[in-house]
Design an enzyme around this catalytic site. Structure first.
Site, PDB file in Angstrom:
ATOM      1  N   GLY A 208       0.831  -1.200   0.000  1.00  0.00           N
ATOM      2  CA  GLY A 208       0.000   0.000   0.000  1.00  0.00           C
ATOM      3  C   GLY A 208       0.864   1.248   0.000  1.00  0.00           C
ATOM      4  O   GLY A 208       2.011   1.226  -0.470  1.00  0.00           O
ATOM      5  N   SER A 209       0.332   2.297   0.576  1.00  0.00           N
ATOM      6  CA  SER A 209       0.991   3.609   0.470  1.00  0.00           C
ATOM      7  C   SER A 209       2.274   3.725   1.273  1.00  0.00           C
ATOM      8  O   SER A 209       3.008   4.711   1.111  1.00  0.00           O
ATOM      9  CB  SER A 209       0.034   4.697   0.929  1.00  0.00           C
TER      10      SER A 209
END
Lengths: 489, 434
Positions: A208-209
């Site tokens: 993810g981020s």
């Protein structure tokens, strides 16, 4: 007839010489390969007759000791783990019929006293061989805090000292009680929740981020970007000719890189990644340790490399990769919690990656220190200035962005959230962080499987509690319980 | 006379030292202290040997002075190894050694002239063949590891092959002594069935052994002894080659048809296959692992890993078939080479006896007994070192086993009797110096 008898004797001399040749073959020439033969249980049985050294925590807590069984003739030692399941994956186990794992396996030579050749010979002569004790860097308080913070949710926490690489905590949930391995191995092995699997080093999750800090490191260190460089945060920007959405379709205008990280703007970072290009991105990934097993003192078969996985394993620059989506932690990117902790640790250590290590020193039974494990610098990943710039950006994430749930009273924390969608309402929640900003003492990565919230809501509070225990501070940001009101993604 | 026997007596001293040091080492590794027990064992063994020495001095004053000390050396070595495995076994082995010594004395005492055995040759041959096939008899026989080697007589297990080998050699020596002239001079096509017949019978018997006893080891031993005698008797390699070829053909035929033999061969070729290594290949694999553990110098007496934590031994049949592997494990390549050398010296002295003997029967008897001893050593040591497929025969004088010890003591007695007969006149001629 006498001549025939002489001939016959010659034949027998020859045959007996063959016997000596074959004895030499097994006893000397091919002895090593026979000793390594998997069907040969002798090495394990021999080791069982040696009192294995203790495995100690950072504060001296005994995590593994040996219990003596049998009489003189059948004397043997069996492993016992006083801390039960607290350190299960890190320490592993060592049992004659179940084999070994974890530090028990990777530091077997020291634990059975094979580390020092001279000492071995002396011990052989005196007939009493004993293993060395292994003092580790593991911190029971931090480990306990991390485990409690995970609260039974499947996931992992890895906490590393940035300047030394020492691993203070490594939690993987579900865990197991190593004391139960001899009887319960088959059951543990068959368990659908894979308790024997070390999620911290073996599980490959979409990051993810949190991966945006890797992209940011590449951007700042390449010299093409500064924290103030403006990029577009427009929603539905085409990335590799396919429109990319921001979280919840949020629309942004021109933003600085700092803002882009603070608000975790996908389209901005995808553009940064595309501008950097495949080779620059992959180069920085390699420098952080992606693409190979982490240089940590755990058995290789219990480590997985992080990177972009195609059907036949890791991909490289020659493969067709959507680098824009890689840059925001999507595509086929898969990472281990340990790798993400190494990323946070590198940034905290002003851009220098230290090899993660559990062993601190080995101590002979007589108290003599037989070996010290000095901090091992792997490489400089990024310049100190770039690392400091990235630290400021990550501090902003915790102070006014998606990571506010990780705030501590009186201690500035740098971090980054991550939320990888794995289905409707089911996320892989992430948080990587280090603190205190300016003089980081600890860096960590937290991940929770099948979370119903975002990284900021689920993982950041866990990080906060672990930081609190390790740094000895009280929580801040108005959140004693649950995620902060502003909890982002 | 004095010189030969004095040499024998002196040679027994290192044997006694070895047994004392061996027991001391085993005890030391167990209790960290030497108790007087080790000295008692050494003293008792030395006492027995000295007794045997005086018996030989009285009855066989001119016999070869090296054979007995070499046998004693091997027996002492075996006793130490067996003591290291199990004290109770060592006590039993010591008893068997005493019984073997008694039979040794009885043989020497009763058999004034070994040539009298020639007259009994058919009786001896028949008795030997009966002995060999006894393990197939229901009630007293039984199968162990696929082979029929032992019979049970109440409390005592008895391996008839150990005694049969002596009987067969006596028969063959006597038979070949008589017919060798024909075999040497006759052209092969002209040899009648009358002369060749018995040879075919021997071949058939060896094949039958292979089928009924299902043991490649003992049939190799018998047929090898037969070929060795045939060669000594005729000096004709053609006949020996024909015999070896026939045996090889037969063995090959049975290896590909009789399951047991087939298995043995495939285990021999690759004992480490998964599953096999835990099952049929376990013995040979463990044998090799034990040797690898020994290295050049070994772990020392009593130091090798033998007992499994849950009970049982990691090295199967460590006291009998695989005793050589344990020897390599504990005294290393050097110690094991010493054992092989001792066996080679015994073989050398045995052949020396044969060469000094003046009549054909004596020569063939001594050569045959020696050859069968040497072949037995080769079959078992070669088996545990994977030179040939592993089959169950004992290492003469060393392995645990009443039949083995007693039979080999009789073999030794016969060799010494032949030696006495051969050297008596020589010694007399040379004026008492051997």
């Amino acid at each position: 007839m006498n001549r025939s008898i002489v001939h016959l004797f010659g034949l027998f001399t020859l045959l007996f010489a063959v016997l000596v040749v074959f004895t030499s073959r097994w006893a000397v020439l091919e002895a090593e390969s026979l000793e390594d033969n998997i069907a040969n249980r002798r090495p394990l049985l021999e080791q069982q007759r040696i009192p294995r050294g203790l495995i100690l925590a950072r504060d001296g807590t005994v995590m593994a000791d040996s219990r003596r069984l049998g009489t003189r003739e059948t004397r043997r030692f069996v492993r016992r783990y006083p801390t039960d399941s607290l350190f299960s994956h890190a320490i592993g186990y060592s049992f004659i019929d179940r084999g070994q794992s974890g530090l028990e396996q990777s530091h077997n030579d020291e634990l059975v006293g094979k580390g020092n050749e001279l000492a071995t010979i002396v011990d052989e002569l005196s007939g009493a061989r004993e293993g060395d004790n292994l003092r580790t860097t593991l911190d029971p308080k931090a480990q306990e805090a991390a485990r409690r913070a995970l609260g039974g949710r499947r996931g992992s926490v890895v906490a590393i000292e940035p300047d030394t690489g020492r691993v203070r905590a490594m939690v993987s949930v579900p865990d197991f009680d190593p004391n139960a391995v001899p009887e319960g191995f088959n059951q543990l092995n068959a368990d659908a929740s894979s308790p024997l699997f070390n999620r911290a080093t073996q599980a490959r999750y979409p990051p993810g981020s949190t991966f945006k800090v890797v992209t940011a490191a590449a951007a700042l260190d390449s010299g093409d970007f500064t924290p103030e460089t403006a990029v577009s945060g427009k929603n539905n920007k085409p990335i590799s000719a396919v429109p990319l959405q921001n979280f919840e379709g949020a629309e942004f205008g021109q933003v600085t890189l700092t803002e882009a990280l603070t608000k975790s703007i996908n389209t901005a970072w995808a553009e940064v990644g595309e501008r950097l290009g495949d080779s620059t991105m992959l180069r920085y990934m390699r420098r952080f340790g992606f693409g190979s097993e982490p240089p940590v003192d755990l058995p290789r078969n219990q480590l997985a490399p992080s990177g972009i996985y195609g059907e036949d394993g890791l991909l490289d620059a020659s493969d067709d990769i959507d680098i824009g989506r890689v840059s925001i932690g999507q595509e086929r990117l898969q990472v281990t919690p340990l790798q993400m902790a190494m990323v946070a640790s590198t940034i905290a250590n002003e851009g220098t990656l230290m090899a993660p290590v559990f062993a601190e020193r080995t101590i002979a039974p007589d108290g003599r220190v037989t070996d010290r494990y000095r901090p091992d610098r792997v490489r400089r990943v990024m310049g100190a200035d770039a690392a400091r710039g990235l630290t400021r950006m990550m501090t902003s994430v915790v102070e006014e962005g998606s990571g506010t749930a990780a705030q501590l009273q009186g201690v500035r924390v740098a971090g980054k959230t991550g939320t990888a969608e794995r289905g409707a309402g089911v996320n892989q929640a992430w948080f990587v962080a280090f603190a205190p900003v300016g003089n980081p003492k600890i860096a960590l990565a937290v991940t929770v499987e099948q979370a119903s919230g975002t990284g900021g809501e689920i993982a950041a509070p866990i990080a906060r509690r672990v930081l609190q225990v390790i740094l000895g501070t009280r929580g801040g940001g108005g959140s004693g319980s649950g995620p902060a009101a502003s909890g982002g993604f | 006379m004095a010189s030969a026997r004095l040499r024998e007596l002196f040679l027994l001293i290192p044997v006694a030292l070895l047994v004392t040091a061996g027991f001391a080492a085993v005890l030391l590794s167990r209790t960290d202290e030497v108790n007087e027990l080790s000295l008692t064992y050494g003293a008792a063994f030395l006492g027995l040997c000295v007794f045997a020495h005086f018996f030989i001095r009285a009855r066989l004053p001119d016999a070869d002075p090296y054979l007995f000390p070499l046998a004693a050396l091997l027996a002492a070595f075996g006793l130490v190894m067996i003591y290291r495995i199990d004290e109770e076994l060592a006590r039993q082995q010591a008893q068997w050694f005493v019984i073997g010594l008694a039979l040794f004395c009885a043989t020497v005492g009763l058999l004034r002239d070994h040539r009298s055995l020639e007259r009994l040759r058919y009786t001896i041959a028949a008795a030997s063949i009966v002995l060999l096939f006894m393990p197939r008899l229901p009630g007293i026989g039984g199968q162990v590891n696929g082979a029929y080697l032992a019979i049970n007589l109440g409390p005592v297990e008895f391996q008839p092959a150990e005694f049969a080998k002596i009987g067969i050699i006596i028969f063959l020596a006597s038979y070949l002594a008589e017919t060798r002239d024909v075999l040497v001079r006759g052209r092969v096509p002209r040899l009648s069935l009358k002369h060749f017949g018995p040879l075919l019978v021997i071949w058939g018997a060896a094949m039958l052994l292979l089928v009924f006893i299902r043991d490649l080891g003992s049939s190799l031993m018998f047929f090898g002894g037969f070929l060795a005698l045939l060669y000594v008797a005729t000096s004709r390699l053609s006949i020996v080659a024909a015999g070896a070829g026939m045996f090889a053909a037969g063995a090959y035929f049975f290896a590909s048809t009789v399951g047991h033999v087939q298995d043995r061969v495939s285990i021999w070729l690759d004992p480490f296959r998964p599953k096999v290594v835990e099952d049929e290949g376990y013995q040979i694999a463990q044998s090799l692992f034990a040797q690898a553990d020994g290295g050049l110098f070994g772990t020392g007496f009593g130091r090798a890993l033998l007992d499994l934590p849950g009970g049982g031994k990691i090295l199967p049949a460590a006291d009998t078939d695989l005793i050589y592997s344990l020897i390599v494990n504990e005294v290393g390549l050097f110690g094991a080479t010493a054992v092989v050398l001792a066996c080679l010296l015994f073989t050398a002295r045995g052949f020396k006896v044969a060469m000094l003997a003046r009549d054909g029967f004596s020569k063939l008897l001594a050569a045959g007994l020696t050859a069968v001893f040497a072949i037995q050593v080769f079959v078992i040591v070669g088996g545990v070192t994977r030179v040939i497929p592993l089959t169950g025969v004992t290492l003469p004088f060393v392995s645990y086993g009443g039949s083995s010890i007693v039979a080999n003591m009789v073999l030794l007695a016969l060799l010494l009797i032949v030696s006495q007969d051969a050297r008596r006149d020589t010694v007399a001629k040379r004026g008492g110096v051997a």
